[in-house]
Design a protein around this motif. Structure first.
Motif, short mmCIF file in Angstrom:
data_model
loop_
_atom_site.label_atom_id
_atom_site.label_comp_id
_atom_site.label_asym_id
_atom_site.label_seq_id
_atom_site.Cartn_x
_atom_site.Cartn_y
_atom_site.Cartn_z
N LEU A 96 0.86 -1.18 0.00
CA LEU A 96 0.00 0.00 0.00
C LEU A 96 0.89 1.22 0.00
O LEU A 96 1.75 1.39 0.87
CB LEU A 96 -0.91 0.01 1.23
CG LEU A 96 -1.91 -1.13 1.37
CD1 LEU A 96 -2.79 -0.90 2.60
CD2 LEU A 96 -2.77 -1.26 0.12
N VAL A 97 0.69 2.08 -0.98
CA VAL A 97 1.50 3.29 -1.08
C VAL A 97 0.59 4.49 -1.31
O VAL A 97 -0.44 4.39 -1.99
CB VAL A 97 2.55 3.19 -2.22
CG1 VAL A 97 3.55 2.07 -1.94
CG2 VAL A 97 1.87 2.96 -3.56
N ALA A 98 0.98 5.62 -0.74
CA ALA A 98 0.27 6.88 -0.96
C ALA A 98 1.04 7.67 -2.00
O ALA A 98 2.26 7.83 -1.89
CB ALA A 98 0.16 7.66 0.36
N GLU A 116 -5.38 2.11 9.75
CA GLU A 116 -5.05 2.85 10.96
C GLU A 116 -3.69 3.55 10.83
O GLU A 116 -3.12 4.00 11.82
CB GLU A 116 -5.01 1.89 12.16
CG GLU A 116 -6.37 1.25 12.46
CD GLU A 116 -6.33 0.35 13.67
OE1 GLU A 116 -5.22 0.17 14.23
OE2 GLU A 116 -7.38 -0.18 14.05
N ILE A 117 -3.19 3.63 9.62
CA ILE A 117 -1.90 4.28 9.39
C ILE A 117 -2.12 5.61 8.70
O ILE A 117 -3.12 5.80 7.98
CB ILE A 117 -1.00 3.37 8.53
CG1 ILE A 117 0.44 3.87 8.56
CG2 ILE A 117 -1.51 3.28 7.10
CD1 ILE A 117 1.42 2.85 8.02
N GLU A 148 2.36 0.08 3.78
CA GLU A 148 2.48 -1.33 4.14
C GLU A 148 3.14 -2.06 2.97
O GLU A 148 3.04 -1.61 1.82
CB GLU A 148 1.09 -1.95 4.40
CG GLU A 148 0.34 -1.39 5.57
CD GLU A 148 -1.04 -2.05 5.75
OE1 GLU A 148 -1.35 -2.97 4.94
OE2 GLU A 148 -1.77 -1.66 6.66
N PRO A 149 3.86 -3.16 3.27
CA PRO A 149 4.13 -3.75 4.57
C PRO A 149 5.24 -3.00 5.30
O PRO A 149 5.98 -2.21 4.69
CB PRO A 149 4.57 -5.18 4.21
CG PRO A 149 5.20 -5.02 2.86
CD PRO A 149 4.39 -3.98 2.15
N ALA A 150 5.37 -3.27 6.58
CA ALA A 150 6.34 -2.55 7.41
C ALA A 150 7.77 -2.77 6.93
O ALA A 150 8.59 -1.85 6.97
CB ALA A 150 6.19 -2.98 8.87
N GLU A 151 8.08 -3.99 6.46
CA GLU A 151 9.44 -4.29 6.01
C GLU A 151 9.82 -3.44 4.79
O GLU A 151 10.93 -2.92 4.70
CB GLU A 151 9.58 -5.78 5.68
CG GLU A 151 9.38 -6.71 6.85
CD GLU A 151 7.90 -6.97 7.13
OE1 GLU A 151 7.04 -6.43 6.39
OE2 GLU A 151 7.61 -7.70 8.10
N ALA A 199 12.63 -0.45 4.52
CA ALA A 199 13.70 -0.55 3.52
C ALA A 199 13.78 0.72 2.67
O ALA A 199 14.86 1.21 2.36
CB ALA A 199 13.46 -1.77 2.63
N VAL A 200 12.62 1.28 2.31
CA VAL A 200 12.61 2.51 1.50
C VAL A 200 13.14 3.68 2.32
O VAL A 200 13.93 4.50 1.83
CB VAL A 200 11.19 2.79 0.97
CG1 VAL A 200 11.13 4.17 0.32
CG2 VAL A 200 10.77 1.72 -0.03
N ILE A 201 12.72 3.78 3.58
CA ILE A 201 13.22 4.86 4.44
C ILE A 201 14.73 4.75 4.60
O ILE A 201 15.45 5.76 4.55
CB ILE A 201 12.51 4.82 5.82
CG1 ILE A 201 11.03 5.19 5.65
CG2 ILE A 201 13.19 5.77 6.80
CD1 ILE A 201 10.22 5.04 6.92
#
Length: 344
Positions: free
Chosen positions: A242-244, A269-270, A304-307, A311-313
């Protein structure tokens, strides 16, 4: 070729084609429009380039003496029997294919070669009826800046180098270009990895630059480009992210993804930035999509996902040279779908 050069080459071809005797350069200079106003040195350079251009086009030049008593100055002519096309016989289906090909390449520089080919076919008495082919016309466009230099390199078998998004500088011996679902790819031997690789043209961020002479390598004689491209294609997506996405940005992500419906958005909820659209994107290789999303910087936020988000951050932090935590937005949206007018 530029219009003036094209006209000069055509005039030179006609001149050498209609003459019965070998013409010396001095006489050619007087006859052919385009040579008249050149200095001696400029004429010599231009004439040599034009001869090479004729040979490249497959027009054979004969060199001999224009005077049987003297052989100190060579002359030139084109033998009509060597220049004329052999008889061409195409059935209706073959002629239709030629017409389809002519229409499909109209967006690229290849259109000039297409027009030339059609002119030769018509000169041979074959008229491809392109006006009746609109129902069959393929929508093949090639708008990527890298297409033309790569196409030229494929024809000349010249090695090229370019910068590839997320993968650094690559050196390639291009074997061919292929299109899949409106996207162009180049396939060839990656000399940096000593392996066969396929590159997406839209991810090439610099114009390919030649780093070898023409004919620097051989293309495998048994090459089946489409089959090879299929074998090199990425795996089918088996995971989703999921990306904004900022409005009007990251077209590749938008094209592959699908917007989340209001019911799904209401369950999240994010947080994501105001005005951004949340889309779901499938992927197979986390490293590959991580590189792609990081390349969009602040225009894409991974939810999402958190992993994958971490990794992108991490990748963006490495680029900026700083360690950072996920960005905090002053006006977050928490589990509430953006208004309809913001989802355009």
């Amino acid at each position: 070729m530029a219009p003036r050069k094209t006209e000069r080459i055509l005039n030179l071809t006609i001149c050498l084609l209609v003459t019965r005797n070998y013409l010396p350069k001095s006489r050619i200079r007087e006859i052919v429009e385009g040579y008249h106003d050149l200095t001696d040195q400029a004429f010599e350079r231009t004439f040599e380039r034009d001869k090479e251009e004729l040979r490249r086009l497959g027009i054979p030049l004969q060199v001999g003496s224009f005077d049987a008593m003297f052989d100190d100055e060579p002359g030139y002519r084109i033998e009509r029997t060597d220049f004329e096309l052999p008889p061409i016989e195409l059935d209706a289906e073959e002629a239709a294919v030629v017409g389809v090909a002519a229409r499909s390449w109209r967006h690229t520089s290849v259109a000039e070669s297409t027009r030339s080919a059609l002119a030769k076919l018509r000169a041979a008495g074959i008229e491809p009826d392109t006006s009746q082919l609109s129902a069959l016309e393929p929508n093949v466009t090639a708008n990527e800046p890298a297409f033309e230099p790569l196409w030229s390199a494929v024809l000349d078998r010249a090695r090229v180098t370019f910068d590839y998004r997320g993968r650094g500088t690559r050196t390639l011996e291009p074997w061919g270009l292929t299109s899949n679902k409106g996207r162009w790819y180049v396939v060839g031997h990656d000399t940096d990895r000593n392996a066969v690789r396929m590159f997406k043209l839209s991810r090439i961020i610099t114009l390919p630059r030649r780093v070898s002479r023409d004919g620097a390598y051989e293309v495998p004689a048994d090459l089946d480009l489409r089959r090879l491209a299929r074998s090199l294609a990425p795996e089918e997506a088996h995971a989703t992210a999921l990306v904004a996405v900022r409005p009007g940005k990251a077209p590749g992500v938008r094209r592959r993804g699908r917007p989340l419906d209001a019911d799904r958005l209401a369950t999240l909820e994010i947080r994501w930035p105001n005005g951004f659209e949340v889309v779901e994107v499938g992927y197979a290789d986390p490293a590959f999509i991580g590189e792609e999303l990081a390349g969009y910087a602040a225009d894409v936020v991974v939810l999402e996902p958190a992993e994958l988000r971490a990794a992108v951050i991490e990748r963006l932090s490495a680029v900026s040279g700083t360690r950072s935590t996920p960005r905090r937005y002053r006006e977050p949206v928490v589990g509430v779908a953006p208004r309809q007018e913001q989802q355009s």
